[in-house]
Scaffold this motif. Structure first.
Motif, short mmCIF file in Angstrom:
data_model
loop_
_atom_site.label_atom_id
_atom_site.label_comp_id
_atom_site.label_asym_id
_atom_site.label_seq_id
_atom_site.Cartn_x
_atom_site.Cartn_y
_atom_site.Cartn_z
N THR A 43 0.83 -1.20 0.00
CA THR A 43 0.00 0.00 0.00
C THR A 43 0.86 1.25 0.00
OG1 THR A 43 -1.51 -1.24 1.37
CG2 THR A 43 -1.92 1.11 1.15
N ALA A 44 1.91 1.23 0.86
CA ALA A 44 2.78 2.39 0.97
C ALA A 44 3.49 2.64 -0.35
CB ALA A 44 3.80 2.17 2.08
N LEU A 46 2.55 1.73 -3.30
CA LEU A 46 1.60 2.22 -4.30
C LEU A 46 1.28 3.69 -4.07
CD1 LEU A 46 -0.94 -0.70 -4.78
CD2 LEU A 46 0.62 0.27 -6.45
N SER A 47 1.06 4.04 -2.77
CA SER A 47 0.70 5.43 -2.49
C SER A 47 1.83 6.37 -2.87
CB SER A 47 0.38 5.64 -1.02
OG SER A 47 -0.20 4.51 -0.48
N ILE A 48 3.05 5.96 -2.49
CA ILE A 48 4.16 6.87 -2.74
C ILE A 48 4.46 6.96 -4.23
CG2 ILE A 48 6.65 7.15 -2.43
CD1 ILE A 48 6.20 6.05 0.43
N GLY A 51 0.86 8.15 -5.88
CA GLY A 51 0.24 9.35 -5.29
C GLY A 51 0.51 10.61 -6.07
N LYS B 4 -2.84 3.03 6.71
CA LYS B 4 -2.91 3.18 5.26
C LYS B 4 -3.31 4.61 4.90
CE LYS B 4 -5.35 1.05 1.39
NZ LYS B 4 -6.33 -0.01 1.11
N ARG B 5 -4.29 5.11 5.68
CA ARG B 5 -4.75 6.47 5.39
C ARG B 5 -3.63 7.47 5.64
NH1 ARG B 5 -10.06 6.28 8.01
NH2 ARG B 5 -11.44 5.39 6.44
N VAL B 7 -0.43 6.95 5.50
CA VAL B 7 0.58 6.87 4.44
C VAL B 7 0.09 7.59 3.18
CG1 VAL B 7 1.76 5.31 2.88
CG2 VAL B 7 1.60 4.78 5.30
N LEU B 8 -1.16 7.29 2.86
CA LEU B 8 -1.73 7.93 1.67
C LEU B 8 -1.74 9.44 1.84
CD1 LEU B 8 -2.96 7.08 -1.01
CD2 LEU B 8 -5.20 7.32 0.03
N ALA B 11 1.64 10.89 1.40
CA ALA B 11 2.00 10.92 -0.03
C ALA B 11 1.29 12.07 -0.73
CB ALA B 11 1.62 9.59 -0.68
N VAL B 12 0.00 12.19 -0.43
CA VAL B 12 -0.76 13.26 -1.07
C VAL B 12 -0.21 14.62 -0.68
CG1 VAL B 12 -3.00 14.40 -1.09
CG2 VAL B 12 -2.88 11.93 -1.34
#
Lengths: 335, 431
Positions: A43-44, A46-48, A51, B4-5, B7-8, B11-12
């Motif tokens: 997940t990390a 993918l997000s990084i 994102g 997860k949130r 991390v997201l 990133a955002v």
């Protein structure tokens, strides 16, 4: 409650079952952690990795489309606040304006001509250039050269060549074709075809290079095998080369149609869509109404209509034509 | 899920920060801050259309002179291509950091822009001296307030080749449309293209239609039509009929619908400058625009100027001229009085002499009329000052959208002229 705690408490149920690969509670615990950290990492990652691109895509592609669609429902001069809501009025005006309907017709005509004329030409020339002969590299260079020119240069150059009494007229006269000379850019019945000829001159090289690359990917053994089996060169081309060139041709069609639906620069610089709108494309019409006339919301409505044309074509084409080319690549990797 | 949130979110946020940083850094470098800093230093960004020589160099010098006289002011010059103003100004006024000073053609377009609330009312700063510029400067007034100041003026009329007229045996320029038509025939008989027009660009066509309208309609009809955004007066229909009849005499060059107006070797002004046509209905900038497109060093002495001929029975004054000018507006964020002082500086005779020396137009300050070097331009300037009134180019006098619609409609009409001109009349009320 997270899934980890559910597993710790030894609960059974869908939540716990998801994480369990091993039978015992201890194994569940360790396995849960392991799976969880792997999922987290994924997940990390993918997000990084996704994102930033996603944010840019949402901010600079999706959001403007949505905002544009919203603005197109107003009557707005670009300066004051958005107060004058008119619903789909702009769209109604667009489709009742003969100039815009004409621009759509021209755009579709240019698209059709591109496919019917540039396609066979590009395939034919690519097949010729794929054979061994002296000066092949030079020929490839020459044929690709127009594509490298900026469209602005192409447009200015050709508007000089096509001016009344210009080089094109003189060459035709000295070749005994003086009777065919036209007012290339001033005759409302001819101008669209003049523009199409210039567009073909500019973009043919691109199709040829694309198809040449596709031809390189066809194994020579297949042709040899066909030859050994007694196939004529024409049969080899028809039955072996062209089918294997299919994916490349389909991509070329896609690029050409999308490009033709949006064609602007060459037309604008050569004719500004004139005379009397005789060479207007959707994009030149949009620029003139939106930016020059400063009818911003109306121009936005035109832009949305153009977007819908491209979007609808993309969806249909992806679904029915490109799917078999991408099927293996996209679905095979998953799982 | 929570992690997860986070991390997201990180990133955002990181991505957003990157984007914002990119935007803000480019933003601060491309537009100047228009505030006064604590030390009293003032920076003014100046959007103008002097992106080519010689005016570019002239403006650079003028900035130096102004900065020398006003040590606390820095002018940040942002020249850009003329056509860009049609598209860049509105979004800039919509945004939060418009330029401090920008190109302004006045009249209806200015009135459209005033609605943004970003144009500075400089009436109190300019009222002591603006009277010296005469009536043409009132085009930069909206609702009785000054939102701009001109630095040069323009007048449209006929530029003609004295050498080609002589070759065809025409001794003096025409004063009526009938004479113009017979001169056309004479020139044709001598193998000379009578008139060149750059129809590809549309606005030169509009000059033709507008001049017929100025000759057919009285001043009050024109004024009302512009302010009321309506061309319903019968004289506008007559203008179309006149022009239709005139065009039936085949006065223009072959393929005129595809001819651009200026800047390129196949343009209408290049045809005039190279002696391939005898006349062009154009603004006072024509000699300057043509000089760069010909090797003829004596072009200026070969050119003459005459006003648009009279139309029999027309209600318009035959001495009225079609014209306009170039000026600048200050925006509300610009430091005053520095901005208004700079606009005044541009109209002082010494600076005016430098500007018109670049061949861009007629001086906004009549005190500099005598500095015009091309003799035909002095004729144009004299006609401009003697005119009972100046009809502003209709596309500028009207609000922006109707004005551009009119230009497009006339350009379209040129491809298939007909005597009612109904498409032209109705164009100004189109969306």
């Amino acid at each position: 409650m997270t899934r980890g705690t559910a597993a710790d408490a030894g609960l059974t149920g869908p939540g716990a079952a998801e994480d369990t690969a091993a039978p015992g509670p201890g194994a569940v615990r360790r396995g849960g952690r392991f799976v969880r950290s792997r999922k987290l990492r994924k997940t990390a990652e993918l997000s990084i990795l996704l994102g930033p691109a996603l944010v840019l895509f949402l901010g600079f592609v999706i959001a403007p489309i949505v905002i544009g669609a919203y603005y197109s429902l107003y009557n707005w001069d670009g300066l004051g606040p958005l107060t004058h809501f008119t619903g789909v009025h702009n769209y109604k005006i667009a489709f009742s304006d003969p100039a815009f309907v004409q621009a759509i017709e021209h755009t579709l005509l240019l698209t059709g001509l591109s496919l019917l004329i540039q396609g066979p030409l590009a395939i034919g020339i690519a097949l010729l250039l794929n054979r061994d002969f002296r000066g092949r590299s030079f020929m490839r260079l020459v044929i690709f050269a127009p594509y490298v020119l900026p469209p602005a240069v192409t447009a200015v150059m050709w508007s000089l060549l096509l001016q009344p009494g210009g080089l094109v007229d003189e060459v035709m006269k000295s070749a005994g074709l003086g009777g065919l000379v036209q007012l290339w850019l001033a005759n409302v019945h001819v101008v669209l075809y003049s523009v199409f000829a210039v567009l073909t001159w500019q973009y043919l090289g691109f199709g040829i290079i694309l198809l040449l690359a596709g031809l390189q990917g066809i194994p020579a053994e297949l042709k040899e095998a066909a030859a050994i089996d007694g196939a004529t060169p024409w049969q080899t081309t028809r039955r072996v080369t062209l089918p294997l060139l299919g994916p490349t041709i389909r991509i070329w069609v896609f690029i050409t149609v999308i490009g033709s639906l949006q064609v602007f620069d060459v037309i604008w610089l050569m004719t500004q869509g004139g005379p009397a709108g005789a060479s207007d494309s959707m994009a030149t019409y949009m620029y003139r109404t939106g930016f020059q006339n400063q009818a911003f919301s109306y121009g936005t409505a035109i832009a949305i209509i153009m977007f819908l044309f491209c979007f609808a074509f993309s969806l249909v084409y992806q679904r029915f034509a490109l799917r078999r080319d991408t099927a293996g690549a996209l679905t095979g990797a998953v799982g | 899920m929570h992690r997860k949130r986070v991390v997201l979110g990180v990133a955002v946020a990181a991505a957003a920060a990157t984007v914002l940083a990119a935007c803000s850094s480019s933003g601060s470098s491309s537009t100047s801050s228009n505030s006064t800093s604590s030390s009293g230093k003032v920076t003014l960004s100046w959007w103008n259309n002097a992106n080519t020589q010689p005016l570019l160099g002239v403006f650079t010098n003028i900035i130096k002179q102004f900065e020398a006289a006003h040590p606390n002011v820095t002018i940040h010059n942002v020249p850009m291509q003329n056509e860009l103003f049609k598209t860049k100004v509105t979004p800039a006024l919509r945004g939060n950091s418009p330029p401090d000073i920008f190109q302004q053609w006045g009249s209806g377009q200015q009135a459209t822009q005033v609605q943004s609330g970003k144009l500075a009312d400089i009436s109190s700063d300019v009222s002591p001296w603006i009277g010296s510029l005469g009536t043409p400067a009132t085009e930069w007034q909206t609702n009785g307030k000054w939102y701009g100041v001109p630095y040069d003026l323009h007048v449209v009329g006929f530029w003609y080749r004295k050498d080609l007229f002589q070759q065809a045996g025409i001794s003096s320029p025409p004063t009526t449309i009938a004479q113009l038509e017979s001169d056309d025939a004479t020139l044709r008989a001598h193998g000379i293209t009578p008139i060149t027009v750059g129809s590809k660009d549309g606005w030169p066509d509009a000059f033709w239609w507008e001049y017929f309208a100025v000759r057919e309609c009285s001043q009050s009809t024109i004024t009302q039509a512009m302010s009321g955004v309506s061309l319903s007066a019968p004289c506008f229909t007559k203008a179309s009929a006149d022009l239709d009849a005139f065009m039936k005499t085949n006065p223009f060059q072959t393929g005129f619908l595809g001819t651009p107006a200026q800047s390129v070797p196949n343009s209408s002004v290049a045809l005039l400058a190279n002696g391939k046509a005898a006349m062009e209905l154009q603004g006072d900038w024509d000699p300057g625009a043509g000089a760069g497109l010909t090797s003829d060093k004596n072009l200026f002495s070969k050119l003459g100027w005459f006003p648009f001929p009279s139309v029999p029975g027309g209600a318009g004054d035959p001495k009225a001229v079609l014209g306009g000018g170039d000026g600048y507006s200050c925006t509300t964020g610009a430091s005053e009085p520095a901005c208004a002082e700079f606009l005044q500086f541009l109209t002082t005779p010494a600076v005016q002499k430098q500007i018109i020396g670049a061949g861009v137009g007629l001086p906004a300050n009549p005190a500099a009329d005598s500095d015009l070097t091309v003799s035909a331009e002095q004729d144009a300037a004299a006609a401009n000052s003697a005119a009972p009134y100046i009809a502003e180019y209709f596309d500028i006098a009207l609000p922006t959208t109707p004005g551009q619609n009119l230009d497009n409609a006339v350009a379209k009409w040129f491809a298939s002229p007909e005597p009612t001109g109904s498409a032209i009349i109705s164009s100004v009320s189109a969306p």
